[in-house]
Enzyme design. Structure first.
Site, PDB file in Angstrom:
ATOM      1  N   CYS A   1       4.693  11.267  -7.431  1.00 53.07           N
ATOM      2  CA  CYS A   1       4.185  10.327  -6.431  1.00 53.07           C
ATOM      3  C   CYS A   1       3.701  11.134  -5.232  1.00 53.07           C
ATOM      4  O   CYS A   1       4.042  12.310  -5.092  1.00 53.07           O
ATOM      5  CB  CYS A   1       5.243   9.303  -6.023  1.00 53.07           C
ATOM      6  SG  CYS A   1       6.529   9.908  -4.919  1.00 53.07           S
TER       7      CYS A   1
ATOM      8  N   HIS B   1      10.031   5.847   2.497  1.00 50.25           N
ATOM      9  CA  HIS B   1      10.346   7.257   2.715  1.00 50.25           C
ATOM     10  C   HIS B   1       9.144   8.010   3.262  1.00 50.25           C
ATOM     11  O   HIS B   1       7.998   7.600   3.106  1.00 50.25           O
ATOM     12  CB  HIS B   1      10.822   7.915   1.416  1.00 50.25           C
ATOM     13  CG  HIS B   1       9.876   7.744   0.264  1.00 50.25           C
ATOM     14  ND1 HIS B   1       9.896   6.623  -0.541  1.00 50.25           N
ATOM     15  CD2 HIS B   1       8.888   8.528  -0.226  1.00 50.25           C
ATOM     16  CE1 HIS B   1       8.981   6.734  -1.469  1.00 50.25           C
ATOM     17  NE2 HIS B   1       8.334   7.882  -1.304  1.00 50.25           N
TER      18      HIS B   1
END
Length: 638
Positions: free
Chosen positions: A181, A71
């Protein structure tokens, strides 16, 4: 929580690949990026791949259980989208469980993705934790079936997701957690979901705060934290840690929250963690690398704050250095209007690279060191202190001092002004902190720090110049060892600054040795991970792939994760290799008029072939030293 965008609004039939032809990780990324591009979802296929690879460099998005979720949130994305691919045979994706991945969801978020998009993408991450859902996807025979399976699953869990998010804060909370993250799209929410599900199975009351791209959600209150027996922080980025002062804190990478939720919760129940001291948290990536290392010791606060400054400074050094090198291609003195070789474009390049990019280097270093210590209010005092260091000749060392001075000054001001009336709370960050922070930092830099540090820099330069007159090869070895000693730290930058000064005086040999030696540590470690795999963990072998690029780009900091994990063996090894590279460069009479750029400035290197021989020799020596000194890695049982 209301979802105004459904997953099937982002995943369409034209972004689904039912049977991937790819057989490697890179081929999977290329195939899914191409699918997004063909569907008109991207501005640039190349920039999208760069963003995806940058995220992979931080840690594989192959989360295990046959799932991979590469991603990126980037301007290369035209329309927020999801691409899906399936491989029946499975593909090695460097997954956390070392198993092949079959289901691939590539999440493409725009740089300004709104909250609805981010929450929808987070929901997809949570859905993939359900094994039955994954099995249904693997058995789907048409694109329509894939979309129908996802749509039905989204409807089934929609109400459950809302009930979790709307739970009263502090209601029976015994353990609290934070997940985060770097990209804040997938792993953040998957870790949160894994912890919640396991907590339900174990009968544990748990509240999880997610720190994603859309900001902090389900924020922990003071009451939540006070009631908690322990705090789990599963994060690959900086989160607010001061609020956990006095609590037992368990800090791990976000992947641990996904893969080992039960073990983390058991540790929390047993209070198997460290009582947090309350210092400002920063430099999380360094903590994560250390957690992966055998000794799992934390980095000192000084190192974390320093690396925050260095990492933000590097783009100015790299970009500015290469632009300066382009200027030299018109002639070494082509930027000087008084020189016969003068060229206006060369001057423009020098003004951009040297006058501006390099001019911002030390202020940015100081500003981000200060910000790491005391958050945003310390940034302006740090920048001003860095400017004073740069203009006074205090240089890189002065910039470091300015950053720490500004950071701890503002930290002290926060405590000093803590007793002011609540009505003045709003003016603290906008008026009181910058006003007094800049004044105090400025006066101390001007009247206490700058002059002696500038004198120390000058003395170091004189010492190295005198050494240059005696033995060029020995000078190259000393400079090489300095470059590897602290990999971007003060000693490294002292050697680098000397090389820049020698360029200014028309002596291009020392800086050639410096750059050769600076490239050698990451290149040598990358070679070692390739030749001597048993000496390294899986994470270190993956980092070795990135180290090739960092070494070629003259980013010595690429060796830091390895040195942090095993300093007593890695640092001597890279110092020997760099000393060999620097000494040989001086012996061969190599020259370099560009201050930065690594192998990209090879066209302006004098004796380029012998220069490459010097780098190769240092790289091989480093790898052999690593093999000689380093023990075989002990992989974690998990």
């Amino acid at each position: 929580m209301q979802h105004h965008i459904r997953i099937v609004d982002l995943l369409k039939a034209d972004t689904i690949v039912l049977h991937l032809s790819a057989t490697t990780k890179e081929e999977v990324l290329d195939e899914l990026i191409a699918k997004l591009d063909e569907a008109g979802r991207l501005h640039s296929r190349e920039e999208m791949k760069q963003a995806i690879l940058a995220r992979e460099a931080l840690g594989s998005t192959g989360i295990g259980d046959g799932i991979a979720i590469p991603h990126a949130k980037t301007a290369a994305v035209k329309t927020p989208s999801i691409a899906f691919g399936f491989s029946k045979e499975g593909i090695d994706f460097d997954s956390l469980d070392q198993q092949k991945a079959h289901l691939f969801f590539m999440i493409a978020a725009t740089a300004d993705a709104n909250q609805a998009h981010l929450e929808t993408l987070a929901l997809l991450s949570q859905m993939l934790m359900d094994e039955s859902f994954r099995q249904q996807l693997m058995q789907a025979e048409t694109k329509e079936q894939v979309l129908d399976i996802i749509s039905r699953k989204e409807q089934d869990i929609h109400g459950e997701t809302e009930s979790v998010s709307d739970a009263p804060a502090g209601a029976g909370v015994k353990i609290v957690a934070v997940t985060a993250c770097p990209t804040g799209i997938a792993h953040t929410y998957m870790a949160a979901d894994a912890l919640k599900k396991k907590a339900d199975e174990m009968g544990i009351s748990l509240k999880v705060e997610t720190n994603g791209s859309g900001g902090v959600k389900n924020r922990l209150t003071a009451e939540d934290i006070a009631e908690a027996a322990a705090v789990i922080v599963a994060a690959d980025k900086q989160v607010d840690m001061d609020r956990f002062a006095g609590k037992v804190v368990i800090e791990v990478p976000v992947a641990e929250g996904i893969r080992n939720a039960e073990a983390l919760l058991k540790r929390a129940l047993n209070r198997d963690g460290t009582v947090y001291s309350g210092e400002a948290a920063a430099g999380y990536q360094e903590k994560i690398e250390m957690a992966k290392a055998e000794n799992k010791q934390k980095q000192p606060a000084f190192y974390k704050h320093l690396m925050n400054g260095v990492s933000n400074m590097l783009p100015f050094v790299v970009g500015g250095g290469i632009i300066i090198a382009l200027s030299f291609m018109f002639g070494i003195k082509a930027a000087d209007p008084n020189d016969p070789s003068f060229h206006p474009l060369a001057k423009a390049l020098m003004d951009i690279g040297g006058g501006t990019a390099f001019g911002l280097m030390i202020p940015v270093l100081a500003g981000f060191i200060a910000k790491s210590i005391a958050d945003r209010p310390a940034f302006a005092p740090g920048m001003v202190g860095g400017m004073l260091a740069a203009s006074s000749g205090a240089g890189f060392l002065g910039g470091i001092i300015a950053g720490f001075l500004a950071g701890y000054t503002v930290a002290g001001l926060k405590k000093l002004f803590a007793g002011l009336p609540q009505s003045l709370e709003g003016i603290k960050p906008m008026l009181l902190y910058p006003l007094f922070g800049i004044l105090i930092t400025g006066f101390v830099m001007m009247y206490v720090v700058s002059e002696p540090v500038a004198a120390a820099n000058a003395a170091l330069g004189d010492w190295l110049k005198n050494m240059n007159q005696g033995n060029a090869v020995l000078l190259g070895m000393v400079l090489g060892a300095m470059m590897a000693f602290d990999m971007g730290g003060p000693v490294n930058k002292a050697a680098f600054t000397f090389g820049i000064a020698m360029i200014a005086e028309g002596n291009f040999a020392p800086h050639a040795a410096i750059m050769a030696a600076g490239m050698t540590p990451p290149l040598g470690l990358a070679l070692a991970t390739l030749l001597f795999k048993k000496k390294f963990t899986d994470e270190e072998r993956q980092a070795g792939k990135t180290a090739w690029v960092l070494g070629a780009s003259f980013i010595t900091e690429g060796a830091i994760p390895f040195a942090a994990a095993d300093p007593t063996r890695v640092i001597p090894s890279i110092m020997v290799g760099s000393a060999v590279a620097g000494g040989l460069s001086m012996l061969f009479g190599c020259t370099l008029p560009a201050p930065h750029g690594g192998l990209f400035v090879l066209p302006v290197v004098g004796s380029a072939v012998l220069y490459l021989v010097s780098i190769l020799a240092g790289t091989v020596v480093t790898a052999l030293m690593i093999n000689l000194l380093k023990r075989e890695a002990k992989e974690a049982a998990e």
